[in-house]
Design a protein around this motif. Structure first.
Motif, PDB file in Angstrom:
ATOM      1  N   VAL A 163      14.285  10.607  81.768  1.00  0.00           N
ATOM      2  CA  VAL A 163      13.997   9.926  80.505  1.00  0.00           C
ATOM      3  C   VAL A 163      12.518   9.552  80.436  1.00  0.00           C
ATOM      4  N   LEU A 164      11.954   9.112  81.563  1.00  0.00           N
ATOM      5  CA  LEU A 164      10.536   8.746  81.592  1.00  0.00           C
ATOM      6  C   LEU A 164       9.645   9.947  81.302  1.00  0.00           C
ATOM      7  N   SER A 165       9.983  11.107  81.842  1.00  0.00           N
ATOM      8  CA  SER A 165       9.170  12.299  81.590  1.00  0.00           C
ATOM      9  C   SER A 165       9.199  12.685  80.116  1.00  0.00           C
ATOM     10  N   HIS A 166      10.343  12.488  79.467  1.00  0.00           N
ATOM     11  CA  HIS A 166      10.442  12.764  78.033  1.00  0.00           C
ATOM     12  C   HIS A 166       9.589  11.774  77.239  1.00  0.00           C
ATOM     13  N   PHE A 167       9.536  10.523  77.714  1.00  0.00           N
ATOM     14  CA  PHE A 167       8.686   9.532  77.049  1.00  0.00           C
ATOM     15  C   PHE A 167       7.214   9.928  77.165  1.00  0.00           C
ATOM     16  N   ILE A 168       6.783  10.312  78.357  1.00  0.00           N
ATOM     17  CA  ILE A 168       5.387  10.683  78.577  1.00  0.00           C
ATOM     18  C   ILE A 168       5.021  11.921  77.753  1.00  0.00           C
ATOM     19  N   ALA A 169       5.889  12.920  77.765  1.00  0.00           N
ATOM     20  CA  ALA A 169       5.629  14.140  77.005  1.00  0.00           C
ATOM     21  C   ALA A 169       5.579  13.848  75.507  1.00  0.00           C
ATOM     22  N   GLY A 170       6.494  13.004  75.035  1.00  0.00           N
ATOM     23  CA  GLY A 170       6.505  12.638  73.625  1.00  0.00           C
ATOM     24  C   GLY A 170       5.275  11.842  73.224  1.00  0.00           C
ATOM     25  N   ALA A 171       4.851  10.918  74.088  1.00  0.00           N
ATOM     26  CA  ALA A 171       3.666  10.109  73.805  1.00  0.00           C
ATOM     27  C   ALA A 171       2.420  10.987  73.713  1.00  0.00           C
ATOM     28  N   ALA A 172       2.306  11.972  74.614  1.00  0.00           N
ATOM     29  CA  ALA A 172       1.173  12.896  74.573  1.00  0.00           C
ATOM     30  C   ALA A 172       1.176  13.697  73.277  1.00  0.00           C
ATOM     31  N   ALA A 173       2.345  14.174  72.891  1.00  0.00           N
ATOM     32  CA  ALA A 173       2.453  14.955  71.661  1.00  0.00           C
ATOM     33  C   ALA A 173       2.134  14.104  70.433  1.00  0.00           C
ATOM     34  N   GLY A 174       2.653  12.876  70.412  1.00  0.00           N
ATOM     35  CA  GLY A 174       2.411  11.991  69.274  1.00  0.00           C
ATOM     36  C   GLY A 174       0.947  11.650  69.098  1.00  0.00           C
ATOM     37  N   THR A 175       0.235  11.471  70.205  1.00  0.00           N
ATOM     38  CA  THR A 175      -1.191  11.148  70.138  1.00  0.00           C
ATOM     39  C   THR A 175      -2.003  12.315  69.602  1.00  0.00           C
ATOM     40  N   ILE A 176      -1.735  13.520  70.091  1.00  0.00           N
ATOM     41  CA  ILE A 176      -2.496  14.696  69.683  1.00  0.00           C
ATOM     42  C   ILE A 176      -2.291  15.026  68.198  1.00  0.00           C
ATOM     43  N   GLN A 177      -1.056  14.872  67.705  1.00  0.00           N
ATOM     44  CA  GLN A 177      -0.794  15.246  66.321  1.00  0.00           C
ATOM     45  C   GLN A 177      -1.396  14.281  65.306  1.00  0.00           C
ATOM     46  N   CYS A 178      -1.962  13.159  65.753  1.00  0.00           N
ATOM     47  CA  CYS A 178      -2.622  12.233  64.825  1.00  0.00           C
ATOM     48  C   CYS A 178      -3.842  12.871  64.154  1.00  0.00           C
ATOM     49  N   VAL A 179      -4.391  13.900  64.766  1.00  0.00           N
ATOM     50  CA  VAL A 179      -5.507  14.625  64.155  1.00  0.00           C
ATOM     51  C   VAL A 179      -5.092  15.171  62.792  1.00  0.00           C
ATOM     52  N   VAL A 180      -3.854  15.589  62.681  1.00  0.00           N
ATOM     53  CA  VAL A 180      -3.309  16.098  61.422  1.00  0.00           C
ATOM     54  C   VAL A 180      -2.616  14.991  60.637  1.00  0.00           C
ATOM     55  N   CYS A 181      -1.935  14.106  61.349  1.00  0.00           N
ATOM     56  CA  CYS A 181      -1.088  13.100  60.719  1.00  0.00           C
ATOM     57  C   CYS A 181      -1.859  12.111  59.848  1.00  0.00           C
ATOM     58  N   ASP A 239      16.766  12.398  74.334  1.00  0.00           N
ATOM     59  CA  ASP A 239      17.285  12.911  75.608  1.00  0.00           C
ATOM     60  C   ASP A 239      18.451  12.062  76.099  1.00  0.00           C
ATOM     61  N   GLN A 240      18.305  10.739  76.012  1.00  0.00           N
ATOM     62  CA  GLN A 240      19.365   9.853  76.483  1.00  0.00           C
ATOM     63  C   GLN A 240      20.615   9.956  75.623  1.00  0.00           C
ATOM     64  N   TYR A 241      20.435  10.024  74.301  1.00  0.00           N
ATOM     65  CA  TYR A 241      21.595  10.160  73.414  1.00  0.00           C
ATOM     66  C   TYR A 241      22.314  11.483  73.666  1.00  0.00           C
ATOM     67  N   CYS A 242      21.553  12.551  73.934  1.00  0.00           N
ATOM     68  CA  CYS A 242      22.169  13.846  74.230  1.00  0.00           C
ATOM     69  C   CYS A 242      23.020  13.763  75.494  1.00  0.00           C
ATOM     70  N   ARG A 243      22.522  13.036  76.476  1.00  0.00           N
ATOM     71  CA  ARG A 243      23.292  12.860  77.710  1.00  0.00           C
ATOM     72  C   ARG A 243      24.617  12.148  77.414  1.00  0.00           C
ATOM     73  N   TRP A 244      24.556  11.136  76.555  1.00  0.00           N
ATOM     74  CA  TRP A 244      25.765  10.386  76.217  1.00  0.00           C
ATOM     75  C   TRP A 244      26.753  11.222  75.411  1.00  0.00           C
ATOM     76  N   PHE A 245      26.224  12.099  74.524  1.00  0.00           N
ATOM     77  CA  PHE A 245      27.086  12.859  73.635  1.00  0.00           C
ATOM     78  C   PHE A 245      27.557  14.191  74.223  1.00  0.00           C
ATOM     79  N   THR A 246      27.130  14.506  75.436  1.00  0.00           N
ATOM     80  CA  THR A 246      27.567  15.749  76.065  1.00  0.00           C
ATOM     81  C   THR A 246      28.957  15.580  76.669  1.00  0.00           C
ATOM     82  N   PRO A 247      29.930  16.450  76.321  1.00  0.00           N
ATOM     83  CA  PRO A 247      31.279  16.342  76.894  1.00  0.00           C
ATOM     84  C   PRO A 247      31.247  16.473  78.413  1.00  0.00           C
TER      85      PRO A 247
END
Length: 305
Positions: free
Chosen positions: A91-109, A179-187
């Motif tokens: 979950v932490l790796s998804h947070f870090i990857a998402g934070a990096a992506a969110g910061t970079i896209q501010c150039v367009v956002c 990612d966490q919700y997907c883990r919960w919703f996976t049969p």
């Protein structure tokens, strides 16, 4: 990598089509003068816009996110996917990857949201014919052109600090929550979340992300909309925060939240479903290990579930 960007483009367009009317309501509620309110709440805002400006009033400024959000989501999902593949699946790796992506896209956002916000607030309460005679901006590109002409590149990136303050933690929470919700919703008897699970995981992830960073969005919207149709009200970010709290109290940071949460679920559910399904369809027959690692988010559900 290229497929991540393509999937992000289609996901972004799906999100815009579903959610723009809710976004217009959100911005109107965030930016209205509370001493002389035009709208009583979310439902009244919807009703008033349709009555005074027709249903097209809900889609003001949609060209900007339609142009920019496809590219923005392509950057987000492309960067997130590639950063995530170089990290362990937590979950932490998804947070870090998402934070990096969110910061970079501010150039367009930031420029995209500047044009969108200004288009959404101009001509409030006017019919389409009346607005055409008085409107300051003819469209999103015309808005950016005029802002650049009079304010330069600094004007184009007006509100960028609060955009980054919203997007960096917001996208981290967004991807980590998904990612966490997907883990919960996976049969229990499957290693892949189903379509219903994807829908709810995406929707709840969007709501979680928005709720965690919403105050930053309020200040960003007010600062970007400031000066449309009149003199600027705020001298800077701090003055915007100070004046907002002085007049409205702490409630100012949650103006339009209901509309945002209503918008967040269908928009993000549609975005994540489109992205993940595209990746699944195009990679389902490929057994190459690198392709298996490339499948995004919902495909990386922990084996222990």
């Amino acid at each position: 990598m290229a497929l991540d960007f393509v999937a992000g483009c289609f996901g972004g367009c799906a999100g815009v089509l579903v959610g723009h009317p809710f976004d217009t309501v959100k911005v109107r509620l965030q930016c209205q003068d509370v001493t002389k309110p035009m709208y009583k709440g979310t439902i009244d805002c919807f009703r008033t816009i349709i009555k005074q400006e027709s249903v097209f009033g809900l889609y003001k400024g949609m060209a900007s996110p339609m142009y920019g959000l496809a590219l923005m989501n392509a950057i987000v999902f492309g960067v997130q996917g590639n950063v995530q593949r170089n990290m362990t699946d937590t979950v932490l790796s998804h947070f870090i990857a998402g934070a990096a992506a969110g910061t970079i896209q501010c150039v367009v956002c930031t420029p995209m949201e500047l044009a969108k916000t200004r288009m959404q607030v101009q001509g409030q309460g006017q019919s389409r014919d009346s607005e055409k005679k008085t409107r300051l901006y003819k469209g999103s590109l015309d808005c950016l052109r005029k802002v650049y002409k009079y304010e330069g590149i600094r004007g184009i990136y007006r509100g960028n600090i609060f955009t980054v303050a919203r997007e960096l933690p917001g996208f981290g929470v967004y991807f980590a929550a998904y990612d966490q919700y997907c883990r919960w919703f996976t049969p229990d008897n499957s290693d892949r979340v189903g379509l219903v699970g994807l829908f709810f995981a995406g929707g709840f992830a969007g709501m979680t992300s928005w709720f965690s960073t919403y105050p930053f969005d309020v200040i960003k919207s007010r600062f970007q909309a400031d000066g449309v149709g009149g003199k600027c009200k705020y001298k800077g970010y701090i003055d915007c925060i100070t004046q907002s709290i002085k007049v409205e109290g702490i409630r100012c940071f949650y103006r339009g939240l209901n509309s945002t949460l209503l918008r967040a679920f269908p928009v993000n559910a549609a975005t994540f479903m489109v992205v993940t399904l595209i990746l699944r369809m195009t990679r389902s027959d490929d057994n190459d290990e690198s392709y298996q690692r490339t499948e995004m988010l919902a495909e990386s559900v922990a084996s222990e579930i």
